[in-house]
Design a protein around this motif. Structure first.
Motif: not given
Ligand SMILES: [Zn+2]
Lengths: 262, 566
Positions: B57-61, B179-181, B266-268, B380-385
């Motif tokens: 539910s939260h990744s950056h690809v 919606i993403k803030l 997200t990514h708390l 992991t908030d891929n790939p941030n974490g």
């Protein structure tokens, strides 16, 4: 053990050979060693006449001698960790990539990327080296980390880019931007060069020839004496690059150039 | 007509209330059905763990930000190289791999649906093109509204319906999902070299606060009846002491929806720091988890960090600048006209860094201290974490206290002084993990209605069969096996087709992109709104008529239509 690899005549001699398999540790056992000619995989004996003499029980007892048309054989000595490679003539790009120990002697010229991101060991090149000698590779922020690269002739642009350890000596001239992004280690330039050490954050660079276009972000910090090839030289010391914390040292031989712009 | 029968599966299907039963699963034409004929192809699951396909539910690809990470890190492409094999393209890269690299690695781990965490609306075309080249997962795009001028003006005018209209037009124009803030207001402030530091700071030139933006958008989201809630990356990410901002934000959230939560945080992990400087940073996971436990209207994801090299990328431009000032390595900074911005830098999380050790502990603590697994997703908030390929290791850490103790022993010894992790006994079970990796996501994203996240008849036949036998495997002791098992499915089935087997991808893949279109009453249709059109022509570098993403960019789009209550 001494392994002599002499190139066979090839139909298309301009097609480069990728030979990262030519390292002493691979010759200890008579493995099936393969190289690429362009996109074709070849057995080593299709490219070279091979003669091997003498025993070896460990890779440091292996010496490889390359002779013939070796100027476009790439990646010789990549990841080498012991032993010795002697190149009778010129060698292609990326010779000694990532090597960690052992010795490579090149009697002719080396193409670009000689000793890129080297970790240890020694490379001696009796001729000239191409661009990016002893540099880091694309995107990598730590280039050469240890060992010695000793070039008797000149080197191209970006020599010792991202140098972070070990020693690089170019006895001739360097092109543009030697020691750019340096963060450690020592770079010695026997001849002239352009714009050395841009954005350096550490390490020491000594220039015993002329510096052209010294960057304005280097700050004079007095004089020092250094020895080069048995001669004591008066050097001007600059600290820089002040655009990036300024913790590196650039020493330029006195008298040859005044402000670095002549 | 293609029919499949999976026999002897050890099924956990939280949305259907199945908590570990040996069952058969019948599949016809890509959907799960009650039964199939005797000619159906049979897969013997042999009591292996069988779950609905994984949902991230939260990744950056995909998208410009990810692609810029690729440009600026050619060294990343040295890792993860695989040659062409069968239907598989060559892949390379570790933290920012090629699109096929991402897709295959997710598929091999049993993931069949992935939400891209942040799509800049202006750059949506590129995101959709990369979605198409991520062929094994159904994709959804969170769409950035954090610095949207029209939104901030509507917030200033206290015109919630206008804000809803802007969202409706934009989502349908860019084929976005929700919606993403991201650091609401902060990215716009960054355009002036500033940032917002709390939810009560004013955004320069707009005179609105992050709190007002968040509250307006939560309500506007419900006016549009969108499937997902507002998806929020809180203000003050990565700043010591930021847990107060996070607690203040959680306090704002009303409970407006009985099907799912009203806000997704997200990514708390990156938002749960005590202390006042990097020297005295500490874990405030207990305070944060307590607030989450007391507020059923919020869902979170962990944002776990794992040690090693990775790339950070976010629309939170000012935060990336602060990171750059710490690392002095490469940095990219990007402005997206009237909408948002972004920053990217590579990082290395080290066990020798006390700060990194504290961060590592906080992510795990959140997952262990939030009581309801439906409201804490694994990420992991891929790939941030860390790159998502670390998920199996995180699962093993959550399931095994013994494994955690072994890992804690490797950390900076001062860590224990700053975090509660060593004292936490909880070990998650197979059911918790099933919830945190698919069912919880399906619920929070509001996509159960289109057949995601469950194995009930009628659901999409997205299924992962792992080489793990929960009846005989003790995850607490045999965590190595848990890690290996979640890393490589025996079968990954996507829409009724086997797409990956024992680590190899076996078909080309044909994913869908899921987007939302809220129908608004005529007075709220901004495509004919003179003021909106004028602003567009005046400030954007593209014409309004060229802005919407054409259907051709979504070869297999699935639209979730809604009727706005405006
Ligand atoms: Zn994110």
């Amino acid at each position: 053990m001494r392994v002599i690899l002499r190139t066979k005549p090839r139909k298309k001699p301009f097609i480069p050979i990728e030979a990262e398999t030519i390292i002493p540790q691979n010759f200890l056992r008579k493995n099936d060693i393969r190289v690429y000619e362009g996109n074709k995989e070849r057995r080593l004996e299709e490219i070279f006449y091979i003669t091997a003499e003498g025993p070896a029980v460990s890779p440091d007892q292996v010496e490889i001698v390359l002779s013939g048309e070796t100027g476009n054989i790439k990646r010789v000595g990549e990841y080498m960790n012991a032993g010795r490679i002697v190149v009778e003539g010129d060698i292609g790009m990326h010779c000694g990539n990532f090597m960690s120990a052992g010795e490579i002697i090149i009697k002719g010229n080396a193409d670009a990327w000689l000793g890129r991101e080297m970790r240890g060991g020694t490379i001696r090149c009796e001729g000239n080296a191409g661009h990016y000698c002893a540099a880091g590779y694309r995107g990598e922020k730590r280039g050469m980390r240890g060992g010695l690269v000793d070039v008797m002739g000149s080197a191209g642009d970006f020599t010792a880019e991202y140098l972070s350890g070990g020693e690089v000596r170019i006895h001739g001239d360097c092109g543009d931007l030697p020691g750019v992004e340096m963060r450690g280690g020592t770079l010695t330039i026997g001849g002239h060069c352009h714009r050395p050490c841009g954005n350096m954050t550490g390490g020491t660079c000594m220039v015993f020839g002329r510096v052209y276009d010294l960057l304005p972000t280097f700050r004079g910090a007095g004089n020092e004496e250094r020895e080069y090839r048995g001669q004591r030289c008066q050097m001007m010391l600059y600290k820089g690059d002040t655009a990036n914390r300024g913790k590196g040292s650039l020493l330029v031989k006195k008298n040859l150039n005044r402000t670095g712009t002549d | 007509m293609s029919e499949f029968l999976i026999r002897n599966a050890y099924v956990i299907d939280p949305l259907s209330g199945i908590k570990g039963e040996i069952m058969d699963i019948a599949i016809r034409n890509g959907r799960i059905v009650e039964e199939v004929g005797s000619n159906a192809e049979v897969i013997d699951a042999d009591h292996c763990l069988t779950l609905p396909g994984g949902i991230d539910s939260h990744s950056h690809v995909c998208g410009t930000k990810v692609n810029f990470g690729r440009y600026m890190s050619p060294e990343d492409m040295r890792a993860g190289r695989t040659a062409r094999k069968g239907v598989m393209h060559v892949t390379s890269g570790y933290s920012v791999p090629t699109t096929f690299g991402n897709s295959y690695r997710y598929s091999v781990m049993g993931y069949t649906t992935v939400l891209e965490g942040a799509m800049a609306p202006l750059e949506a075309r590129h995101t959709h093109e990369e979605f198409t080249a991520t062929p094994h997962q159904d994709m959804l795009a969170n769409t950035l509204f954090d610095g949207n001028w029209s939104i901030m003006e509507a917030v200033r005018e206290k015109d919630m319906k206008r804000a809803a209209a802007v969202v409706a037009w934009t989502l349908s124009a860019v084929k976005g999902f929700a919606i993403k803030l991201t650091n609401p207001g902060g990215t716009e402030a960054w355009g002036w070299g500033e940032d917002v530091h709390s939810i009560q700071d004013q955004v320069p030139h707009f005179g609105v606060t992050p709190a007002e933006i968040i509250q307006t958008m939560i309500r506007a989201n419900e006016l549009l009846n969108l499937p997902h809630s507002v998806h929020l990356h809180c203000n003050a990410l990565g700043v010591p002491g930021n847990y107060r901002t996070t607690l203040d934000t959680i306090d704002l959230v009303p409970d407006l929806n009985d099907k799912r939560q009203s806000l997704y945080l997200t990514h708390l992990q990156f938002h749960s720091y005590g202390g006042s400087t990097w020297k005295d940073i500490s874990s405030k996971s207990e305070d944060i988890a307590r607030a989450v436990n007391n507020k059923p209207a919020v869902a979170i994801d962990m944002g776990q960090i794992m040690f090693g090299r990775t790339t950070t990328m976010t629309a939170d431009g000012p935060m990336e600048f602060k990171l750059y000032m710490l690392h002095h390595n490469k940095w990219s900074n990007h402005d997206v006209e009237l909408e948002t911005g972004s920053g990217i830098i590579p990082v290395y999380y080290s066990r020798k860094s006390l700060v990194n050790c504290v961060m590592w502990a906080i992510g795990l603590e959140l997952a262990l201290l939030v009581k309801d697994p439906w409201r804490c997703m694994l990420s992991t908030d891929n790939p941030n974490g860390a790159p998502f390929v670390k998920y199996p290791e995180i699962i093993a850490l959550l399931m095994s206290r013994h494994f955690r103790e072994n890992e804690i022993a490797l950390l900076d010894p001062r860590t224990a002084h700053y975090v509660p992790l060593p004292a936490i006994d909880r070990e998650l079970d197979w059911y918790d993990i099933a919830v945190m990796t698919r069912a919880g996501q399906a619920k929070a994203l509001g996509i159960t209605g289109i057949g995601k996240g469950s194995l009930a008849p009628g659901a999409e036949a997205d299924i992962a069969i792992y080489p793990l036998k929960p009846e005989s495997l003790d995850p607490s002791a045999e965590y190595q096996q848990v890690m290996a098992g979640f890393g490589k499915t025996r079968y990954t089935i996507k829409r009724g087709r086997v797409v990956a087997r024992d680590g190899d991808v076996v078909v080309e893949g044909a994913n869908s992109t899921i987007w939302t279109r809220a129908t608004v009453p005529p007075g709220y249709d901004l495509s004919v709104d003179p003021e909106f059109m004028k602003k567009f022509e005046q400030y954007y570098t593209v014409r309004m008529s060229n802005y919407p993403v054409q259907d051709v960019y979504l070869p297999r789009g699935i639209c979730i239509p809604t009727e706005a209550s405006l």
